[in-house]
Motif scaffolding. Structure first.
Motif, PDB file in Angstrom:
ATOM      1  N   ARG A  32       8.640  58.112  48.460  1.00 54.46           N
ATOM      2  CA  ARG A  32       9.466  59.283  48.787  1.00 54.46           C
ATOM      3  C   ARG A  32      10.949  58.999  48.532  1.00 54.46           C
ATOM      4  N   LEU A  33      11.390  57.790  48.889  1.00 55.01           N
ATOM      5  CA  LEU A  33      12.783  57.442  48.661  1.00 55.01           C
ATOM      6  C   LEU A  33      13.077  57.351  47.164  1.00 55.01           C
ATOM      7  N   ILE A  34      12.154  56.806  46.409  1.00 50.58           N
ATOM      8  CA  ILE A  34      12.313  56.709  44.958  1.00 50.58           C
ATOM      9  C   ILE A  34      12.418  58.105  44.343  1.00 50.58           C
ATOM     10  N   GLU A  35      11.634  59.043  44.843  1.00 52.46           N
ATOM     11  CA  GLU A  35      11.754  60.429  44.381  1.00 52.46           C
ATOM     12  C   GLU A  35      13.138  60.985  44.698  1.00 52.46           C
ATOM     13  N   GLN A  36      13.651  60.666  45.876  1.00 47.68           N
ATOM     14  CA  GLN A  36      14.960  61.166  46.283  1.00 47.68           C
ATOM     15  C   GLN A  36      16.083  60.568  45.438  1.00 47.68           C
ATOM     16  N   VAL A  37      16.004  59.265  45.185  1.00 44.11           N
ATOM     17  CA  VAL A  37      17.025  58.592  44.385  1.00 44.11           C
ATOM     18  C   VAL A  37      16.885  58.969  42.914  1.00 44.11           C
ATOM     19  N   GLY A  38      15.648  59.206  42.486  1.00 48.19           N
ATOM     20  CA  GLY A  38      15.408  59.640  41.115  1.00 48.19           C
ATOM     21  C   GLY A  38      15.080  58.534  40.141  1.00 48.19           C
ATOM     22  N   ARG A  39      14.814  57.331  40.646  1.00 52.31           N
ATOM     23  CA  ARG A  39      14.462  56.214  39.766  1.00 52.31           C
ATOM     24  C   ARG A  39      13.861  55.088  40.581  1.00 52.31           C
ATOM     25  N   GLU A  40      13.246  54.134  39.895  1.00 52.63           N
ATOM     26  CA  GLU A  40      12.730  52.927  40.521  1.00 52.63           C
ATOM     27  C   GLU A  40      13.890  51.977  40.835  1.00 52.63           C
ATOM     28  N   PRO A  41      13.757  51.142  41.854  1.00 52.77           N
ATOM     29  CA  PRO A  41      14.825  50.170  42.134  1.00 52.77           C
ATOM     30  C   PRO A  41      14.935  49.113  41.051  1.00 52.77           C
ATOM     31  N   GLU A  42      16.172  48.673  40.803  1.00 55.53           N
ATOM     32  CA  GLU A  42      16.415  47.553  39.898  1.00 55.53           C
ATOM     33  C   GLU A  42      16.060  46.252  40.616  1.00 55.53           C
ATOM     34  N   PRO A  43      15.815  45.181  39.863  1.00 58.84           N
ATOM     35  CA  PRO A  43      15.397  43.923  40.503  1.00 58.84           C
ATOM     36  C   PRO A  43      16.344  43.429  41.586  1.00 58.84           C
ATOM     37  N   ASP A  44      17.664  43.646  41.411  1.00 58.68           N
ATOM     38  CA  ASP A  44      18.615  43.127  42.384  1.00 58.68           C
ATOM     39  C   ASP A  44      18.905  44.114  43.510  1.00 58.68           C
ATOM     40  N   GLU A  45      18.204  45.237  43.553  1.00 57.31           N
ATOM     41  CA  GLU A  45      18.480  46.251  44.569  1.00 57.31           C
ATOM     42  C   GLU A  45      17.563  46.155  45.784  1.00 57.31           C
ATOM     43  N   LEU A  46      16.594  45.273  45.734  1.00 58.57           N
ATOM     44  CA  LEU A  46      15.747  45.007  46.890  1.00 58.57           C
ATOM     45  C   LEU A  46      15.704  43.503  47.130  1.00 58.57           C
ATOM     46  N   GLU A  47      15.609  43.112  48.393  1.00 56.56           N
ATOM     47  CA  GLU A  47      15.527  41.705  48.755  1.00 56.56           C
ATOM     48  C   GLU A  47      14.118  41.169  48.503  1.00 56.56           C
ATOM     49  N   PRO A  48      13.946  39.848  48.429  1.00 56.27           N
ATOM     50  CA  PRO A  48      12.625  39.279  48.123  1.00 56.27           C
ATOM     51  C   PRO A  48      11.523  39.736  49.071  1.00 56.27           C
ATOM     52  N   LEU A  49      11.803  39.778  50.373  1.00 67.50           N
ATOM     53  CA  LEU A  49      10.782  40.200  51.323  1.00 67.50           C
ATOM     54  C   LEU A  49      10.418  41.664  51.114  1.00 67.50           C
ATOM     55  N   THR A  50      11.395  42.493  50.776  1.00 69.31           N
ATOM     56  CA  THR A  50      11.128  43.908  50.530  1.00 69.31           C
ATOM     57  C   THR A  50      10.295  44.089  49.272  1.00 69.31           C
ATOM     58  N   TRP A  51      10.648  43.358  48.217  1.00 69.41           N
ATOM     59  CA  TRP A  51       9.846  43.428  46.994  1.00 69.41           C
ATOM     60  C   TRP A  51       8.397  43.005  47.274  1.00 69.41           C
ATOM     61  N   ALA A  52       8.238  41.923  48.031  1.00 64.25           N
ATOM     62  CA  ALA A  52       6.881  41.464  48.348  1.00 64.25           C
ATOM     63  C   ALA A  52       6.125  42.523  49.147  1.00 64.25           C
ATOM     64  N   SER A  53       6.804  43.170  50.076  1.00 61.40           N
ATOM     65  CA  SER A  53       6.160  44.215  50.885  1.00 61.40           C
ATOM     66  C   SER A  53       5.789  45.413  50.027  1.00 61.40           C
ATOM     67  N   LEU A  54       6.672  45.799  49.121  1.00 57.81           N
ATOM     68  CA  LEU A  54       6.405  46.958  48.269  1.00 57.81           C
ATOM     69  C   LEU A  54       5.266  46.674  47.292  1.00 57.81           C
ATOM     70  N   LYS A  55       5.318  45.534  46.649  1.00 59.00           N
ATOM     71  CA  LYS A  55       4.265  45.200  45.685  1.00 59.00           C
ATOM     72  C   LYS A  55       2.912  45.050  46.383  1.00 59.00           C
ATOM     73  N   GLY A  56       2.918  44.420  47.556  1.00 54.40           N
ATOM     74  CA  GLY A  56       1.670  44.284  48.299  1.00 54.40           C
ATOM     75  C   GLY A  56       1.136  45.627  48.750  1.00 54.40           C
TER      76      GLY A  56
END
Length: 476
Positions: free
Chosen positions: A323-347
């Motif tokens: 939902r947030l990605i729809e609001q922002v209008g794009r996927e996050p860039e690699p440096d825009e999320l922290e490692p734990l957040t990336w792991a949580s999102l990918k999982g």
């Protein structure tokens, strides 16, 4: 009123001064702003400042609520405020601005508070420490080398330092109780859906997360929940109604309660000896007050509980991020999320519908076992943390690998999540202090929808083991 007296008052006391004409709301707002400017460089508790808006509001008509004219702060996570940015503690969401107030924001305003700005939170509120790449580390006013807890760490730091008497906080796995314990405050996780989430409440779909406040006094917590804790007409899972106002409950004796206490942890490993000793002293205090106090653990299957929760929370986070990605209008860039957040999102994106709903089904059964425990006990006592308050950097979600972050979190914060799963009210009280001068919070949990028992017991403990006179190094 002398400017130095401001921090000595709780919210209801400040509102009383306003009602009697002894101080104006604008004077209170300016006192709070002065303290933000004085202490925030050391604490990093306030991350968005709306001073002009607050002063304008203070100079105009205010609702006749219990906190009329009292300065207030809102956590920079899930609470919309009209015209204010909402970063979720993340670089990716830094451009998000809310068009209108959320339902609970409106109720806070109706209670009379004047919002001054937003408080620090870790990225998407994931960790029990408020440290992040976007907003930076929030520090503890008792000792800035230590964490203020999370994810409502900015709120707790600001209230503990005397910047405001109370502040908005939220709790999805312990995020009110952990910072309250770290900073020496009263922190109540209310019953599921006790406070409204509004019509656009998708982020609350699991029922794990609730909103309330962190305070320095029991009565401020009770009065704010009286002001906000009523269901909307369209609430799908409204909490059972209370018998009477909570501000009346705190004037009533708790009677003789049956209280079970334990230091059992999900891992089975013992907690820090200093925390164990504080727990035993609290149990002795309760017994001395006439309660029936017995050492007995919950006896639930923690391994199964957390295994069931993992796919549910993972899928829910992925849905929230979609939902947030729809609001922002794009996927996050690699440096825009922290490692734990990336792991949580990918999982979370890998969880199948079958896995998520199997987890839901298992949670439903396992939560019954938690709730059944309270057929025999009025209150369950345990610590909030398993260790003394950690130093900043020990659980750094930016510098550490995700697995190590979670391992260290499990050791420091083992107790809070089961009551988010079951929806029960659970309260941290600042009853003890560590040898190095940092607070130790004790956690009291009651039956589903029974905040009344917690408020009565908390008021008794506030009288018998007062904490008001204790002040942190950064104060007022």
């Amino acid at each position: 009123m002398a400017i130095d007296d401001y921090s000595e008052h709780d919210g209801l006391s400040l509102a009383s001064l306003v009602a009697k004409g002894e101080v104006t709301p604008l004077e209170l707002v300016d006192a709070a702003i002065a303290r933000i400017e004085r202490h925030n460089p050391a604490l990093n508790a306030v991350v968005y400042k709306a001073y002009d808006e607050a002063r304008a509001q203070a100079g105009g008509p205010l609702p006749d609520g219990p906190f009329k004219g009292v300065p207030f702060l809102i956590k920079d996570l899930g609470m919309p405020v009209a015209g204010w940015p909402r970063s979720y503690g993340s670089k990716f969401a830094r451009g998000v601005v809310d068009a209108e107030d959320g339902d609970l924001t409106s109720r806070y305003r109706q209670a009379g508070v004047i919002p001054l700005g937003k408080t620090n939170t870790p990225e998407y509120g994931i960790t029990g420490t408020t440290e992040g790449a976007h907003l930076g580390a929030c520090r503890n006013p008792w000792n800035p080398d230590h964490i203020s807890g999370g994810s409502s760490g900015g709120a707790a730091s600001a209230v503990a330092a005397g910047i405001v008497p109370l502040a908005h906080a939220s709790d999805g796995l312990g995020s009110i109780r952990i910072p309250a314990a770290c900073c020496g405050l009263v922190g109540l996780k209310v019953t599921r859906d006790r406070n409204p989430n509004g019509q656009q409440d998708t982020a609350y779909a699991m029922g794990f997360t609730v909103d309330h406040v962190v305070t320095r006094t029991v009565r401020d917590s009770a009065a704010m929940l009286d002001a906000t804790g009523r269901p909307r007409a369209d609430a799908p899972f409204a909490a059972p109604p209370k018998d009477r106002p909570y501000t009346e409950e705190i004037e009533r004796s708790p009677g003789k309660l049956r209280i079970a206490w334990s230091s059992e942890t999900p891992s089975g490993r013992p907690i820090h000896p200093e925390i164990q000793a504080a727990l035993e002293r609290t149990a002795a205090l309760l017994k001395g007050l006439g309660h029936e106090v017995v050492e007995q653990g919950l006896g639930i299957d923690y391994r199964a509980l957390y295994a069931a929760r993992t796919p549910v929370s993972g899928a829910n986070f992925a849905a929230d991020m979609a939902r947030l990605i729809e609001q922002v209008g794009r996927e996050p860039e690699p440096d825009e999320l922290e490692p734990l957040t990336w792991a949580s999102l990918k999982g979370g994106r890998k969880v199948t519908g079958e896995q998520a709903f199997r987890g839901w089904q298992d949670l439903r059964v396992l939560n019954r076992k938690t709730l059944a425990f309270f057929e025999d006990w009025d209150v369950y006592l345990c610590p909030v943390l398993g260790t003394p308050v950690p130093e900043v950097g020990l659980i750094d979600p930016v510098a550490l690998e995700p697995r190590e972050v979670n391992r260290r979190q499990g050791e420091a914060f083992p107790y809070t999540p089961p009551f988010n799963f079951s929806g029960q009210p659970s309260l941290s009280l600042p009853l003890e202090m560590s040898a190095n001068g940092l607070p130790i919070g004790m956690m009291f949990t009651a039956r589903f929808a029974d905040e009344a028992t917690l408020f009565r017991l908390a008021a008794q403990l506030e009288k018998e083991a007062p904490w008001k006179a204790r002040k942190p190094a950064i104060w007022g």
